[in-house]
Design a protein around this motif. Structure first.
Motif, PDB file in Angstrom:
ATOM      1  N   ARG A 101       5.232   1.721  85.272  1.00 44.39           N
ATOM      2  CA  ARG A 101       5.699   2.212  83.981  1.00 44.39           C
ATOM      3  C   ARG A 101       6.304   3.599  84.044  1.00 44.39           C
ATOM      4  O   ARG A 101       6.671   4.158  83.014  1.00 44.39           O
ATOM      5  N   ALA A 102       6.426   4.162  85.247  1.00 40.77           N
ATOM      6  CA  ALA A 102       7.079   5.475  85.387  1.00 40.77           C
ATOM      7  C   ALA A 102       8.533   5.335  84.938  1.00 40.77           C
ATOM      8  O   ALA A 102       9.211   4.389  85.339  1.00 40.77           O
ATOM      9  N   PRO A 103       9.011   6.244  84.105  1.00 44.04           N
ATOM     10  CA  PRO A 103      10.376   6.103  83.574  1.00 44.04           C
ATOM     11  C   PRO A 103      11.451   5.953  84.640  1.00 44.04           C
ATOM     12  O   PRO A 103      12.404   5.197  84.452  1.00 44.04           O
ATOM     13  N   SER A 104      11.310   6.631  85.751  1.00 45.13           N
ATOM     14  CA  SER A 104      12.329   6.536  86.800  1.00 45.13           C
ATOM     15  C   SER A 104      12.387   5.148  87.423  1.00 45.13           C
ATOM     16  O   SER A 104      13.386   4.776  88.033  1.00 45.13           O
ATOM     17  N   ILE A 105      11.344   4.379  87.241  1.00 42.92           N
ATOM     18  CA  ILE A 105      11.289   3.020  87.784  1.00 42.92           C
ATOM     19  C   ILE A 105      11.480   1.993  86.667  1.00 42.92           C
ATOM     20  O   ILE A 105      12.277   1.069  86.773  1.00 42.92           O
ATOM     21  N   TYR A 106      10.746   2.164  85.593  1.00 43.84           N
ATOM     22  CA  TYR A 106      10.704   1.199  84.496  1.00 43.84           C
ATOM     23  C   TYR A 106      12.085   0.950  83.882  1.00 43.84           C
ATOM     24  O   TYR A 106      12.478  -0.196  83.661  1.00 43.84           O
ATOM     25  N   ILE A 107      12.812   2.008  83.602  1.00 44.51           N
ATOM     26  CA  ILE A 107      14.093   1.870  82.901  1.00 44.51           C
ATOM     27  C   ILE A 107      15.079   1.043  83.731  1.00 44.51           C
ATOM     28  O   ILE A 107      15.718   0.122  83.217  1.00 44.51           O
ATOM     29  N   PHE A 108      15.188   1.350  85.009  1.00 40.21           N
ATOM     30  CA  PHE A 108      16.134   0.643  85.870  1.00 40.21           C
ATOM     31  C   PHE A 108      15.803  -0.839  85.963  1.00 40.21           C
ATOM     32  O   PHE A 108      16.669  -1.700  85.760  1.00 40.21           O
ATOM     33  N   TYR A 109      14.557  -1.171  86.272  1.00 41.06           N
ATOM     34  CA  TYR A 109      14.202  -2.574  86.492  1.00 41.06           C
ATOM     35  C   TYR A 109      14.141  -3.370  85.185  1.00 41.06           C
ATOM     36  O   TYR A 109      14.412  -4.566  85.181  1.00 41.06           O
ATOM     37  N   THR A 110      13.828  -2.719  84.081  1.00 40.49           N
ATOM     38  CA  THR A 110      13.877  -3.402  82.790  1.00 40.49           C
ATOM     39  C   THR A 110      15.322  -3.746  82.437  1.00 40.49           C
ATOM     40  O   THR A 110      15.609  -4.841  81.950  1.00 40.49           O
ATOM     41  N   PHE A 111      16.230  -2.811  82.705  1.00 44.61           N
ATOM     42  CA  PHE A 111      17.650  -3.075  82.474  1.00 44.61           C
ATOM     43  C   PHE A 111      18.126  -4.233  83.349  1.00 44.61           C
ATOM     44  O   PHE A 111      18.815  -5.145  82.874  1.00 44.61           O
ATOM     45  N   LEU A 112      17.744  -4.220  84.611  1.00 44.49           N
ATOM     46  CA  LEU A 112      18.129  -5.294  85.522  1.00 44.49           C
ATOM     47  C   LEU A 112      17.546  -6.632  85.069  1.00 44.49           C
ATOM     48  O   LEU A 112      18.211  -7.667  85.137  1.00 44.49           O
ATOM     49  N   PHE A 113      16.311  -6.600  84.568  1.00 47.09           N
ATOM     50  CA  PHE A 113      15.669  -7.801  84.031  1.00 47.09           C
ATOM     51  C   PHE A 113      16.462  -8.344  82.842  1.00 47.09           C
ATOM     52  O   PHE A 113      16.705  -9.552  82.735  1.00 47.09           O
ATOM     53  N   ALA A 114      16.870  -7.447  81.943  1.00 42.63           N
ATOM     54  CA  ALA A 114      17.640  -7.860  80.766  1.00 42.63           C
ATOM     55  C   ALA A 114      18.995  -8.437  81.168  1.00 42.63           C
ATOM     56  O   ALA A 114      19.422  -9.470  80.630  1.00 42.63           O
ATOM     57  N   VAL A 115      19.660  -7.799  82.121  1.00 42.59           N
ATOM     58  CA  VAL A 115      20.957  -8.309  82.577  1.00 42.59           C
ATOM     59  C   VAL A 115      20.794  -9.669  83.240  1.00 42.59           C
ATOM     60  O   VAL A 115      21.607 -10.574  83.035  1.00 42.59           O
ATOM     61  N   ASN A 116      19.724  -9.847  84.015  1.00 50.48           N
ATOM     62  CA  ASN A 116      19.468 -11.147  84.643  1.00 50.48           C
ATOM     63  C   ASN A 116      19.234 -12.223  83.578  1.00 50.48           C
ATOM     64  O   ASN A 116      19.665 -13.367  83.742  1.00 50.48           O
ATOM     65  N   SER A 117      18.579 -11.846  82.494  1.00 54.46           N
ATOM     66  CA  SER A 117      18.347 -12.798  81.400  1.00 54.46           C
ATOM     67  C   SER A 117      19.669 -13.204  80.753  1.00 54.46           C
ATOM     68  O   SER A 117      19.872 -14.375  80.415  1.00 54.46           O
ATOM     69  N   VAL A 118      20.571 -12.244  80.587  1.00 53.59           N
ATOM     70  CA  VAL A 118      21.888 -12.549  80.032  1.00 53.59           C
ATOM     71  C   VAL A 118      22.660 -13.459  80.986  1.00 53.59           C
ATOM     72  O   VAL A 118      23.281 -14.441  80.555  1.00 53.59           O
ATOM     73  N   VAL A 119      22.605 -13.156  82.271  1.00 51.81           N
ATOM     74  CA  VAL A 119      23.282 -13.991  83.268  1.00 51.81           C
ATOM     75  C   VAL A 119      22.719 -15.404  83.234  1.00 51.81           C
ATOM     76  O   VAL A 119      23.466 -16.385  83.300  1.00 51.81           O
ATOM     77  N   TRP A 120      21.414 -15.524  83.100  1.00 57.53           N
ATOM     78  CA  TRP A 120      20.779 -16.840  83.053  1.00 57.53           C
ATOM     79  C   TRP A 120      21.232 -17.609  81.813  1.00 57.53           C
ATOM     80  O   TRP A 120      21.516 -18.806  81.867  1.00 57.53           O
ATOM     81  N   SER A 121      21.302 -16.910  80.661  1.00 61.53           N
ATOM     82  CA  SER A 121      21.748 -17.599  79.448  1.00 61.53           C
ATOM     83  C   SER A 121      23.211 -18.029  79.569  1.00 61.53           C
ATOM     84  O   SER A 121      23.593 -19.087  79.102  1.00 61.53           O
ATOM     85  N   ILE A 122      24.042 -17.206  80.214  1.00 61.80           N
ATOM     86  CA  ILE A 122      25.444 -17.583  80.422  1.00 61.80           C
ATOM     87  C   ILE A 122      25.535 -18.796  81.350  1.00 61.80           C
ATOM     88  O   ILE A 122      26.270 -19.739  81.086  1.00 61.80           O
ATOM     89  N   ALA A 123      24.768 -18.757  82.423  1.00 61.77           N
ATOM     90  CA  ALA A 123      24.779 -19.876  83.370  1.00 61.77           C
ATOM     91  C   ALA A 123      24.252 -21.150  82.718  1.00 61.77           C
ATOM     92  O   ALA A 123      24.761 -22.244  82.959  1.00 61.77           O
ATOM     93  N   PHE A 124      23.253 -20.999  81.863  1.00 69.94           N
ATOM     94  CA  PHE A 124      22.681 -22.153  81.180  1.00 69.94           C
ATOM     95  C   PHE A 124      23.682 -22.755  80.191  1.00 69.94           C
ATOM     96  O   PHE A 124      23.827 -23.966  80.109  1.00 69.94           O
ATOM     97  N   LYS A 125      24.416 -21.889  79.467  1.00 61.90           N
ATOM     98  CA  LYS A 125      25.399 -22.381  78.491  1.00 61.90           C
ATOM     99  C   LYS A 125      26.589 -23.039  79.179  1.00 61.90           C
ATOM    100  O   LYS A 125      27.126 -24.028  78.676  1.00 61.90           O
ATOM    101  N   THR A 126      27.004 -22.489  80.321  1.00 65.95           N
ATOM    102  CA  THR A 126      28.150 -23.094  80.998  1.00 65.95           C
ATOM    103  C   THR A 126      27.759 -24.406  81.671  1.00 65.95           C
ATOM    104  O   THR A 126      28.620 -25.259  81.900  1.00 65.95           O
ATOM    105  N   ALA A 127      26.466 -24.580  81.959  1.00 63.52           N
ATOM    106  CA  ALA A 127      26.013 -25.829  82.576  1.00 63.52           C
ATOM    107  C   ALA A 127      25.983 -26.966  81.547  1.00 63.52           C
ATOM    108  O   ALA A 127      26.081 -28.130  81.904  1.00 63.52           O
ATOM    109  N   LEU A 128      25.832 -26.600  80.287  1.00 58.34           N
ATOM    110  CA  LEU A 128      25.791 -27.623  79.231  1.00 58.34           C
ATOM    111  C   LEU A 128      27.183 -28.048  78.937  1.00 58.34           C
ATOM    112  O   LEU A 128      27.754 -28.931  78.767  1.00 58.34           O
TER     113      LEU A 128
END
Length: 128
Positions: A101-128
């Motif tokens: 939960r240290a800000p120098s770690i948390y912010i970066f990986y949370t952002f990467l997690f959110a971007v991965n979720s967006v990528v997954w939703s895009i990949a899921f929509k294009t698969a349909l």
């Protein structure tokens, strides 16, 4: 910084591979990469934080004129100040949860997690 660079490189390579080869089922592997590097960096942060506390203790000792004079008169350094380097009883290693939960770690990986979720939703929509 090197861990973050490695995480981004591997994650981007995975995402590029997913979209280039149309293998949408591999997108969740991005979460494994993210959490793996998050854990690795948090572990490194814990060790670094511990040694920063040790360096502060040495600095405090060197700036304490009375303690320094006593040390010179006794021809010894206070026990556990610089040796052994492994563990010191007065400093407690921060928890892994706190490190994650240290800000120098948390912010970066949370952002990467959110971007991965967006990528997954895009990949899921294009698969349909």
């Amino acid at each position: 910084m090197q861990l973050k660079t490695a995480a981004i490189t591997i994650w981007v390579a995975l995402v590029g591979w997913v979209f280039a080869n149309k293998i949408d089922a591999l997108v969740p592997l991005g979460y494994v990469i993210i959490f793996g590097f998050w854990f690795l960096e948090a572990t490194y942060w814990r060790v670094q934080f511990y040694y920063m506390q040790r360096a502060a203790a040495v600095t405090e000792f060197l700036n304490d004129e009375r303690a320094l004079e006593e040390s010179f008169n006794a021809s010894s350094i206070p026990e556990d100040l610089v040796h052994p380097l492994g563990s010191l009883k007065i400093f407690k290693m921060p928890s892994l949860w706190r490190a994650m939960r240290a800000p120098s770690i948390y912010i970066f990986y949370t952002f990467l997690f959110a971007v991965n979720s967006v990528v997954w939703s895009i990949a899921f929509k294009t698969a349909l």
